[in-house]
Design a protein around this motif. Sequence first.
Motif, mmCIF file in Angstrom:
data_model
loop_
_atom_site.group_PDB
_atom_site.id
_atom_site.type_symbol
_atom_site.label_atom_id
_atom_site.label_comp_id
_atom_site.label_asym_id
_atom_site.label_seq_id
_atom_site.Cartn_x
_atom_site.Cartn_y
_atom_site.Cartn_z
ATOM 1 N N ASP A 1 0.819 -0.913 -0.177
ATOM 2 C CA ASP A 1 -0.270 0.182 -0.415
ATOM 3 C C ASP A 1 1.223 0.956 0.166
ATOM 4 O OD1 ASP A 1 -2.009 -1.520 0.010
ATOM 5 O OD2 ASP A 1 -2.432 -1.357 1.919
ATOM 6 N N ILE A 2 2.291 1.273 0.220
ATOM 7 C CA ILE A 2 3.010 2.412 0.377
ATOM 8 C C ILE A 2 2.660 3.205 -0.886
ATOM 9 C CG2 ILE A 2 5.564 3.381 0.279
ATOM 10 C CD1 ILE A 2 6.379 0.864 1.770
ATOM 11 N N ASN A 3 2.279 4.622 -1.097
ATOM 12 C CA ASN A 3 1.546 5.535 -1.900
ATOM 13 C C ASN A 3 3.640 6.839 -2.492
ATOM 14 O OD1 ASN A 3 1.405 6.634 0.112
ATOM 15 N ND2 ASN A 3 -0.867 7.115 -2.009
ATOM 16 N N ALA A 4 4.412 7.106 -1.274
ATOM 17 C CA ALA A 4 5.541 7.614 -0.594
ATOM 18 C C ALA A 4 6.465 7.489 -0.013
ATOM 19 C CB ALA A 4 4.148 8.791 -0.159
ATOM 20 N N MET B 1 8.901 11.671 -1.890
ATOM 21 C CA MET B 1 8.963 10.323 -3.524
ATOM 22 C C MET B 1 7.433 9.727 -3.532
ATOM 23 S SD MET B 1 10.903 7.742 -5.364
ATOM 24 C CE MET B 1 11.413 6.207 -3.896
ATOM 25 N N VAL B 2 7.249 10.600 -4.463
ATOM 26 C CA VAL B 2 5.287 9.686 -4.391
ATOM 27 C C VAL B 2 5.395 8.676 -6.011
ATOM 28 C CG1 VAL B 2 4.760 11.356 -3.182
ATOM 29 C CG2 VAL B 2 4.278 11.639 -5.840
ATOM 30 N N HIS C 1 8.572 20.712 0.164
ATOM 31 C CA HIS C 1 8.492 18.923 1.001
ATOM 32 C C HIS C 1 8.140 18.150 0.758
ATOM 33 C CE1 HIS C 1 11.923 20.951 3.180
ATOM 34 N NE2 HIS C 1 11.200 22.080 2.752
ATOM 35 N N TYR C 2 6.579 18.357 0.370
ATOM 36 C CA TYR C 2 5.608 17.102 0.425
ATOM 37 C C TYR C 2 4.674 16.888 -0.619
ATOM 38 C CZ TYR C 2 2.976 20.035 3.974
ATOM 39 O OH TYR C 2 2.243 21.046 4.064
ATOM 40 N N VAL C 3 3.405 16.030 -1.250
ATOM 41 C CA VAL C 3 3.298 15.992 -1.888
ATOM 42 C C VAL C 3 1.956 15.838 -1.555
ATOM 43 C CG1 VAL C 3 2.100 15.751 -4.088
ATOM 44 C CG2 VAL C 3 4.864 15.680 -4.237
ATOM 45 N N HIS D 1 0.540 6.483 2.389
ATOM 46 C CA HIS D 1 0.785 5.177 2.845
ATOM 47 C C HIS D 1 1.895 5.600 3.002
ATOM 48 C CE1 HIS D 1 -3.934 3.875 1.726
ATOM 49 N NE2 HIS D 1 -3.350 2.651 3.265
ATOM 50 N N ILE D 2 2.983 6.339 3.937
ATOM 51 C CA ILE D 2 4.084 6.895 3.623
ATOM 52 C C ILE D 2 4.847 5.993 4.072
ATOM 53 C CG2 ILE D 2 5.168 8.532 3.250
ATOM 54 C CD1 ILE D 2 2.981 10.571 3.621
ATOM 55 N N TYR D 3 5.746 5.752 3.309
ATOM 56 C CA TYR D 3 7.350 4.650 3.941
ATOM 57 C C TYR D 3 7.497 5.865 5.221
ATOM 58 C CZ TYR D 3 11.157 1.681 5.062
ATOM 59 O OH TYR D 3 11.789 1.707 5.653
ATOM 60 N N PHE D 4 8.456 5.582 5.775
ATOM 61 C CA PHE D 4 9.346 7.026 6.404
ATOM 62 C C PHE D 4 10.209 5.577 7.683
ATOM 63 C CE2 PHE D 4 10.816 10.417 9.765
ATOM 64 C CZ PHE D 4 11.924 11.204 8.135
#
Length: 320
Positions: free
Chosen positions: A102-105, A142-143, A155-157, A163-166
């Motif tokens: 599900d990661i989209n960013a 990155m998206v 910085h972000y979109v 579902h942002i991986y960090f």
Amino acid sequence: MEHSYMDFFIEHYIKLGFDKIFILKSDNIEYKCPNEYEKQVYIHKVPNLGDKLLRSCEHLVLRDYEYDWILSVDTDEILLLNKKYNNNIKKYIEEKTKINPDINAFYFRWGMVEKYDITDTNTLPYILNNYKIFTNSHIKSMVKKSSVKSISNCHYVTLKSYHIYFENKILTANKANKHKINECTFEDEILIHIHTRSIHNLIIKALCTRLHGKGVSSGSKLKELINMFDINNSKNILDEFKKHVGSKAILPYVHSNDPCSHFNLDKFLIPDYKYNVIHNKKEEAIISKLLQDNNINETKYYQFVNELNKIIKNEKRFMK
């Protein structure tokens, strides 16, 4: 005013596995992309709209090109990946999305470098081995293209869902900064932000930036400081330089309060490069034109920056 640094920037991201590079160019300096990469690089001449630039140009990167992911970075931001990903962004994405499809960013944290001096050697390995890296709470994104709602922030979109991986976590909302350091920081990835690339670069940015609070504090005072420079009376020139240049000269000292203990260069793969991070002759050509446009004496300028260079190096604040 970035064409002194673009050859390396393009080479790095192509070597990292990106298929296309879109450059939004707001100055009038002619730039010729290296021949070996010209089919993968698209340069768009755009007005300098500051923080509004990305929103006004999002249609250029969201049109129907054949790619799935978008990374938005400046030319002083260099993404490095852990060796286990073979210096390949596609492998990195594949491995992470295997764990969570599900990661989209992805968020990539800044590791700050303040190259607040002038050197003849400007390769990436030299910079990474000789300059300190400082921790920072800011990120770049990155998206997944299909998830993008709008690109309105550097910085972000804005996404349709989050579902942002960090750093081994999944975030469900955007957050540009104030991310705490943890055990996963700089383990798999680091976005090296060469915030200052040289004294020349610092002065170029200060004189040319028109954004509120980021340009030179007093152009007339800086001009006077350089034109009246006396090598025998140079005791306070760093303080005077910071005062008249403003945030571009002051921020490196703010950023360098937190040396990084979480980054191990041995874990990262640094490929061979044809181009240097800084093209000295191109940078000096820009400076020469700026000095002329601002009625700054070139001989005095080099006397001034050479003395400033000695003071900065003797401080040992930014170098290892």
